[in-house]
Design a protein around this motif. Structure first.
Motif, short mmCIF file in Angstrom:
data_model
loop_
_atom_site.label_atom_id
_atom_site.label_comp_id
_atom_site.label_asym_id
_atom_site.label_seq_id
_atom_site.Cartn_x
_atom_site.Cartn_y
_atom_site.Cartn_z
N ASP A 91 0.80 -1.22 0.00
CA ASP A 91 0.00 0.00 0.00
C ASP A 91 0.84 1.28 0.00
O ASP A 91 0.47 2.27 -0.62
CB ASP A 91 -0.94 0.00 1.21
CG ASP A 91 -2.03 1.04 1.09
OD1 ASP A 91 -2.70 1.07 0.03
OD2 ASP A 91 -2.19 1.86 2.01
N ASN A 92 1.98 1.25 0.71
CA ASN A 92 2.77 2.48 0.80
C ASN A 92 3.95 2.53 -0.18
O ASN A 92 4.80 3.40 -0.09
CB ASN A 92 3.31 2.65 2.23
CG ASN A 92 4.30 1.56 2.61
OD1 ASN A 92 4.25 0.46 2.07
ND2 ASN A 92 5.20 1.85 3.54
N THR A 127 4.47 5.78 -2.03
CA THR A 127 4.53 7.02 -1.25
C THR A 127 5.91 7.65 -1.37
O THR A 127 6.91 6.94 -1.46
CB THR A 127 4.27 6.70 0.24
OG1 THR A 127 3.11 5.88 0.32
CG2 THR A 127 4.08 7.95 1.06
N SER A 154 9.09 6.45 0.79
CA SER A 154 8.42 5.45 1.63
C SER A 154 9.39 4.64 2.49
O SER A 154 8.98 4.04 3.48
CB SER A 154 7.63 4.49 0.72
OG SER A 154 8.52 3.81 -0.15
N TYR A 212 7.21 6.26 7.00
CA TYR A 212 6.56 5.06 7.54
C TYR A 212 5.72 5.41 8.76
O TYR A 212 4.57 4.95 8.90
CB TYR A 212 7.62 4.02 7.88
CG TYR A 212 7.05 2.69 8.32
CD1 TYR A 212 6.31 1.89 7.45
CD2 TYR A 212 7.23 2.23 9.63
CE1 TYR A 212 5.78 0.67 7.85
CE2 TYR A 212 6.71 1.02 10.04
CZ TYR A 212 5.99 0.24 9.15
OH TYR A 212 5.46 -0.96 9.56
N GLN A 251 2.37 7.16 8.11
CA GLN A 251 1.20 6.37 7.70
C GLN A 251 0.86 5.31 8.76
O GLN A 251 0.25 4.30 8.46
CB GLN A 251 1.41 5.78 6.31
CG GLN A 251 2.73 5.08 6.08
CD GLN A 251 2.60 3.58 6.03
OE1 GLN A 251 1.61 3.05 5.55
NE2 GLN A 251 3.60 2.88 6.55
N SER A 256 9.77 -0.45 1.47
CA SER A 256 9.30 -0.25 2.85
C SER A 256 10.04 -1.15 3.83
O SER A 256 9.44 -2.03 4.46
CB SER A 256 7.79 -0.48 2.93
OG SER A 256 7.32 -0.07 4.20
#
Lengths: 289, 439
Positions: B11-12, B15, B18, B24, B27, B104
């Motif tokens: 999902d991230n 970003t 990210s 991190y 979110q 991530s």
């Protein structure tokens, strides 16, 4: 083709099964033996960094793989002197360390050029064009697999799956991703590298030298972690389709409202229930093993 | 009914920055850790219980229940406990953990901390394959940031719990993805598998109780703690719960990472990405890497979960969906995989060391059109002498592409004999093939 000599691959290398016999701690041992360091091309600073690596681990021998990466960073390959120095620091025989160094394909026993170019020729990349890219590069550079150009710039090797199959065909330069290559882009790539033009990974940083890369792998970071994007385009396709369609994972609070398992309330209640369950299960587990 | 795609881990990934702690945490990162460490949660056993209850199964291929693995750690053993993350992603076709750690790394680090706390480990390792430099950098940076923020080190979050996390780069050996070979490698030895028992849970790293989990398994833990076992179990099928990353590669319009509840079908995944490449049809595919028997178009509507893929005679493995269209020669594909296994065989046991060598010999002869029909029986006989007789799963995996391809494409092997070599044009299967190129 295989770096693993069948005759060397015996469990008896290790004496007894290591699952049965704990590795003895060997920290500090080398100094007890009064070994001389600094010979054979590894300067004192490197030797002290090798010791530093060994000291990171609960048992010093665990540092051997990163130590060999550092040897390569310093000497451009795994040298006999590097093997002896690692052996001395860890209280192993040089033969033991050599037996380990020859097991792993990233350790090289010949001088590697400034840029190690690895073309993936495992099935998927090969089928998608990796074989044609590898052939073209051999031809273009006039070298065979695992050879280095005369100017010492490029070492060419075909590599196994590098976990970037959604970007096939893939070429690695000093273990950075060069995604979605063609024979043309790959020849341009090696020309740029040979002529000293700046090259950037297609989803990473500017390409450093092979020796600099080996230093990072030894656990001495450079300052490039923040370069490059979060992810390449293929890594994001599912995420983007989901965003277009408005699809998401169930919201945390709605976990119970999917109709399958009505659960009274969100997280708090579930937690308490779980705590109780944990206690009862812990009791059951005690009886196991 | 859950949505078709359910991005959690991915999902991230898009970003901005990210990979940094700042992004991190912005979110919601590290809130699951705080929750797990809070006294109200109930301590380490409650974490084990939550993960067990979630139904999370190992994402590295074998599918063993993660929480159960954790509960095998004998807590009355006075030796230190260790958590080792298997980040040696090398199974051909598998390409999910590398982008996860690149985009991530903190998801993994947070998972490591929660999981280590659960099994009461004070030292953890991420054993990452050495051939991914930028991933190693991002992991190193994330660990450094996590120490500075008090998520790692002495007295994590002021709870009195201590944890050290070491990022360890491997040096190029597929076998180190086998968990006991990984342990030998991490001890500074050749990566060769160990005899079991004793299992790593009892005598693993340094002969101490050790849990080894795949990156994606550990990275799934924070979401389970944050949203609960029921939330996780609301996705997926009855025995294959939760979301997973499916990695689509090969002759499709949109290769890439698709995160979905377990049980999605290959047809759905290919359709989501706009289908096969223009003008071509599916010929064969692997559900979970080269060690999982190949499948064909007849399996397009099979749910991709542990049970259904197993029932079809293959394995879910790592959900590495390598898709090949009709321009691909199956014999060429299988020979290349076989050469890989031969190259990567660690040499410890005879069936695999010698067997993979003979398989490659026999296949190469067939591929060049120099063999005979009886070589197919010879191959199957060789496979039979490896499968179940090798020391670890590498040998078994080496037989999968061969026996399954003979099952589905016997005629194509024979065509090499009548044609006096490979009847396919390798250019036609390349992504840069001229439009309309045909085999």
């Amino acid at each position: 083709m295989s770096p693993t000599e069948p005759s060397e691959g015996r469990a008896s290398d290790r004496g007894v099964s290591s699952a049965m016999s704990p590795t003895e701690p060997s920290e500090g041992r080398a100094s007890d033996r009064g070994v001389k360091f600094g010979q054979g091309g590894l300067d004192d600073a490197v030797v002290s960094e090798l010791r530093e690596i060994a000291a990171r681990y609960p048992q010093a021998r665990s540092g051997l793989l990163p130590m060999l990466h550092l040897v390569q960073s310093s000497a451009g390959q795994v040298t006999p002197e590097g093997i002896e120095t690692c052996a001395e620091i860890l209280g192993l025989s040089a033969a033991e360390v050599a037996g380990i160094a020859t097991f792993y394909t990233m350790y090289k026993r010949r001088q590697v050029g400034d840029y190690h170019v690895g073309v993936c020729t495992n099935t998927l990349c090969a089928v998608m064009g990796g074989d044609l890219i590898f052939d073209r590069l051999k031809d273009h550079l006039d070298i065979a697999n695992d050879e280095t150009t005369e100017d010492r710039k490029i070492t060419l090797e075909h590599v196994e799956c590098n976990a970037a199959c959604d970007y096939a065909p893939v070429v690695m330069v000093n273990w950075e991703f060069m995604d979605n290559q063609t024979p043309e882009s790959a020849t341009q790539l090696v020309d740029d590298l040979r002529e000293g033009r700046e090259v950037r990974s297609t989803r990473g940083p500017r390409i450093c030298t092979w020796r600099e890369a080996e230093r990072v792998l030894a656990g001495f970071p450079d300052d490039q972690a923040d370069e490059g994007p979060s992810a390449g385009p293929a890594s994001l396709v599912g995420r983007e389709i989901a965003r277009e369609k408005g699809w998401t994972a169930p919201s945390g609070d709605a976990a119970g409202s999917t109709g399958q398992q009505p659960s009274v309330s969100p997280v708090g209640a579930a937690e308490q229930a779980d705590t109780g369950r944990a206690e009862s299960e812990a009791k059951v587990e005690e009886g196991k093993e | 009914m859950t949505d078709t795609l359910t991005p959690v881990l991915t999902d991230n990934w898009g970003t901005d920055r990210s990979w940094t702690l700042e992004a991190y945490e912005a979110q919601g990162g590290y809130r699951a850790l705080a929750k797990a460490l809070a006294p109200e949660f109930g301590g380490p056993d409650a974490v084990v219980s939550e993960v067990k209850e979630s139904g999370l199964r190992g994402r590295g291929g074998a599918g063993f229940p993660t929480g159960m693995k954790w509960s095998f750690i004998p807590q009355d053993n006075p030796k230190p406990k260790y958590l080792v993350v298997n980040a040696d992603e090398s199974e051909p076709g598998t390409c999910k953990d590398i982008p996860l750690m690149m985009a991530s790394p903190h998801t993994l680090v947070e998972g490591v901390i929660i999981s280590s706390y659960a099994i009461r480990a004070n030292t953890a390792f991420i054993y990452v394959r050495g051939e991914v430099l930028h991933v190693v950098r991002r992991l190193q940076a994330a660990v450094r940031e996590a120490y500075a923020a008090g998520h790692l080190g002495k007295d994590v979050h002021g709870t009195g719990y201590d944890l050290d996390l070491i990022v360890h780069a491997g040096a190029g050996a597929y076998i180190c993805g086998e968990e006991t070979a990984l342990l030998d490698s991490l001890e500074g030895r050749r990566g060769q598998p160990r005899l079991r028992p004793p299992f790593p849970a009892v005598a693993g790293l340094y002969a101490s109780p050790t849990v080894i989990n795949n990156v994606e398994s550990i990275a799934s833990v924070p979401s389970i703690i944050a949203h609960g076992a029921d939330w996780f179990g609301s996705m997926g099928t009855e025995k294959s719960k939760g979301y997973v990353i499916y990695s689509l590669s090969g002759h499709v319009k949109k290769p890439g990472q698709y995160e979905a509840p377990l049980g999605i079908t290959l047809r759905e995944l290919i359709d989501l990405g706009g289908g096969m490449r223009e003008g071509h049809q599916l010929k064969f595919w692997t559900p979970g890497g080269s060690s999982t028997p190949i499948l064909t178009e007849e399996h397009l509507d099979m749910p991709l979960d542990y049970e259904a893929v197993g029932a079809a005679g293959s394995m879910l493995g790592t959900r590495a969906l390598q898709i090949f269209d009709e321009t691909t020669c199956v014999v060429r594909a299988v020979l290349r995989w076989t050469e890989f296994y031969k190259h990567e065989s660690c040499g410890k046991c005879t069936p695999c060391r010698e067997g993979t060598w003979w398989l490659a010999q026999t296949l190469a002869r067939l591929e060049q059109g120099r063999g005979s029909e009886s070589d197919l029986d010879l191959l199957l006989d060789q496979c039979e002498n490896i499968l179940g007789r090798a020391f670890c799963a590498l040998g078994d995996g080496a037989t999968s592409p061969i026996s399954s391809s003979i099952q589905y494409f016997r005629e194509e092997y024979l065509a090499h004999l009548t044609h006096g070599g490979c009847p396919f044009d390798p250019m036609a299967s390349a992504v840069f093939a001229p439009q309309g190129a045909q085999a």
